[in-house]
Motif scaffolding. Structure first.
Motif, PDB file in Angstrom:
ATOM      1  N   ILE A  17       0.823  -1.217   0.000  1.00 39.87           N
ATOM      2  CA  ILE A  17       0.000   0.000   0.000  1.00 39.87           C
ATOM      3  C   ILE A  17       0.860   1.271   0.000  1.00 39.87           C
ATOM      4  O   ILE A  17       0.582   2.221  -0.707  1.00 39.87           O
ATOM      5  CB  ILE A  17      -0.939   0.021   1.226  1.00 39.87           C
ATOM      6  N   THR A  43      -3.516   4.143   6.255  1.00 38.43           N
ATOM      7  CA  THR A  43      -2.403   3.200   6.400  1.00 38.43           C
ATOM      8  C   THR A  43      -1.154   3.912   6.923  1.00 38.43           C
ATOM      9  O   THR A  43      -0.411   3.357   7.731  1.00 38.43           O
ATOM     10  CB  THR A  43      -2.115   2.503   5.044  1.00 38.43           C
ATOM     11  N   GLU A 161      -9.658  11.622   9.226  1.00 35.62           N
ATOM     12  CA  GLU A 161     -10.920  12.046   8.600  1.00 35.62           C
ATOM     13  C   GLU A 161     -11.979  12.503   9.596  1.00 35.62           C
ATOM     14  O   GLU A 161     -13.102  11.977   9.600  1.00 35.62           O
ATOM     15  CB  GLU A 161     -11.529  10.884   7.785  1.00 35.62           C
ATOM     16  N   GLN A 193      -9.941  13.669   3.218  1.00 31.80           N
ATOM     17  CA  GLN A 193     -10.341  13.744   1.809  1.00 31.80           C
ATOM     18  C   GLN A 193     -10.894  15.139   1.540  1.00 31.80           C
ATOM     19  O   GLN A 193     -10.844  15.630   0.420  1.00 31.80           O
ATOM     20  CB  GLN A 193     -11.451  12.730   1.537  1.00 31.80           C
TER      21      GLN A 193
HETATM   22  N1  LIG Z   1      -6.918  -4.340   6.309  1.00 31.16           N
HETATM   23  C1  LIG Z   1      -6.713  -4.233   4.988  1.00 31.16           C
HETATM   24  N2  LIG Z   1      -6.418  -5.295   4.238  1.00 31.16           N
HETATM   25  C2  LIG Z   1      -6.167  -5.194   2.909  1.00 31.16           C
HETATM   26  N3  LIG Z   1      -6.197  -4.016   2.246  1.00 31.16           N
HETATM   27  C3  LIG Z   1      -6.486  -2.918   2.936  1.00 31.16           C
HETATM   28  C4  LIG Z   1      -6.765  -2.950   4.341  1.00 31.16           C
HETATM   29  N4  LIG Z   1      -7.012  -1.692   4.761  1.00 31.16           N
HETATM   30  C5  LIG Z   1      -6.911  -0.910   3.664  1.00 31.16           C
HETATM   31  N5  LIG Z   1      -6.587  -1.632   2.585  1.00 31.16           N
HETATM   32  C6  LIG Z   1      -6.360  -1.113   1.216  1.00 31.16           C
HETATM   33  O1  LIG Z   1      -5.260  -0.229   1.268  1.00 31.16           O
HETATM   34  C7  LIG Z   1      -5.436   0.878   0.405  1.00 31.16           C
HETATM   35  C8  LIG Z   1      -5.222   2.165   1.153  1.00 31.16           C
HETATM   36  O2  LIG Z   1      -6.199   2.261   2.170  1.00 31.16           O
HETATM   37  P1  LIG Z   1      -6.242   3.434   3.223  1.00 31.16           P
HETATM   38  O3  LIG Z   1      -7.337   3.092   4.169  1.00 31.16           O
HETATM   39  O4  LIG Z   1      -4.901   3.677   3.773  1.00 31.16           O
HETATM   40  O5  LIG Z   1      -6.663   4.663   2.305  1.00 31.16           O
HETATM   41  P2  LIG Z   1      -7.176   6.099   2.702  1.00 31.16           P
HETATM   42  O6  LIG Z   1      -6.357   7.061   1.935  1.00 31.16           O
HETATM   43  O7  LIG Z   1      -7.233   6.245   4.167  1.00 31.16           O
HETATM   44  O8  LIG Z   1      -8.642   6.113   2.100  1.00 31.16           O
HETATM   45  P3  LIG Z   1      -9.993   6.816   2.666  1.00 31.16           P
HETATM   46  O9  LIG Z   1      -9.904   8.248   2.277  1.00 31.16           O
HETATM   47  O10 LIG Z   1     -11.071   6.091   1.933  1.00 31.16           O
HETATM   48  O11 LIG Z   1     -10.041   6.595   4.136  1.00 31.16           O
HETATM   49  C9  LIG Z   1      -6.831   0.703  -0.190  1.00 31.16           C
HETATM   50  O12 LIG Z   1      -6.698   0.175  -1.482  1.00 31.16           O
HETATM   51  C10 LIG Z   1      -7.504  -0.285   0.724  1.00 31.16           C
HETATM   52  O13 LIG Z   1      -8.435  -1.063   0.017  1.00 31.16           O
END
Ligand SMILES: Nc1ncnc2c1ncn2[C@@H]1O[C@H](COP(=O)(O)OP(=O)(O)OP(=O)(O)O)[C@@H](O)[C@H]1O
Ligand SMILES: [Mg+2]
Length: 235
Positions: A17, A43, A161, A193
């Motif tokens: 990621i 993440t 968020e 976001q």
């Molecule tokens: N526990 C998990 N297992 C597998 N993939 C995951 C997991 N958590 C998140 N992902 C994937 O990791 C990627 C990044 O996710 P993340 O939650 O860090 O994004 P974000 O920028 O916080 O998004 P949002 O604005 O929707 O919260 C995404 O493609 C998501 O599907």
């Protein structure tokens, strides 16, 4: 520098990621991590907090290497994490929810937060003192979640968020409250976001795309950069 994240690589199982995220946060700053959904904002926070330890890279808090340490230990050092999902206790009152978050200040820098001081930042909560957590609106729950984290006397707070799912008027209130929080001297790393909301509060910003930093700079730089704003932030 209170937080220094260097070249972070994080994966969930086989899916990678984060691809070399580096960010810094200075004492007293509000720094935002912006980008569309799924770019890796949560993440990044989870990697910093030790909830999803990175495979590579380092996280330093006040110069100390905390990479991959258990979250409770990182919390004890003075890092507060407010997750996206607002995990309040539905059967406890607002005051009780706050009391649960109480913990000794990690360093001499931290304020010793009291319930009353939390109510000064979030006056809405004062009026809901006896109300059960389960009966609060989304915005009230968000304030309570932030308040409970403050009760742990963090020096640095990671906010994931906070504006998500809240009505525009509630977001405006929350913005004023986070501004007040900032004035209290706490350092904030804010994932959003909602770039408009975050930009109004921040000194600097990082824009993520596909697990990499595509922009870093001051809010003025970001506002002057049409390409980044249009391509990654839909502003
Ligand atoms: N526990 C998990 N297992 C597998 N993939 C995951 C997991 N958590 C998140 N992902 C994937 O990791 C990627 C990044 O996710 P993340 O939650 O860090 O994004 P974000 O920028 O916080 O998004 P949002 O604005 O929707 O919260 C995404 O493609 C998501 O599907
Ligand atoms: Mg997220």
């Amino acid at each position: 520098m209170i937080l220094e994240v260097q070249d972070l690589y994080t994966s969930y199982g086989l899916s990678q990621i984060l691809f070399g995220i580096s960010i810094t946060v200075d004492e007293g700053e509000c720094v935002s991590l912006l980008g569309r959904n799924g770019v890796g904002k949560t993440t990044t926070l989870r990697s910093i907090m030790g909830l999803t330890p990175p495979r590579r890279g380092t996280v330093r808090f006040r110069g100390q290497d905390i990479t991959g340490q258990p979250a409770y230990r990182i919390a004890r050092l003075g890092v507060g994490f407010v997750p996206e999902e607002r995990r309040i206790f539905p059967d406890l009152s607002v005051r009780e929810n706050l009391e649960v978050g109480r913990k000794a200040a990690a360093t001499s820098h931290a304020t010793e937060w009291t319930v009353e001081q939390v109510y000064d930042i979030f006056p809405v909560l004062a009026n809901l003192n006896d109300r059960k957590g389960g009966y609060l609106s989304g915005g009230e729950q968000q304030m309570l979640t932030v308040g409970r984290t403050l009760m742990g006397n963090p020096d640095l707070i990671l906010l994931d968020e906070p504006s998500e799912g809240l009505a525009p008027l509630v977001v405006r209130d929350l913005s004023e409250q986070i501004q007040r929080l900032k004035e209290s001297g706490i350092t904030i790393l804010l994932c959003e976001q909602n770039a408009k909301f975050a930009i109004a509060l921040s000194d600097r910003a990082y824009v993520l795309e596909k697990g990499q930093v595509r922009f870093s700079g001051t809010i003025e730089d970001l506002q002057g950069n049409d390409e980044i704003r249009q391509q990654y932030l839909a502003l």
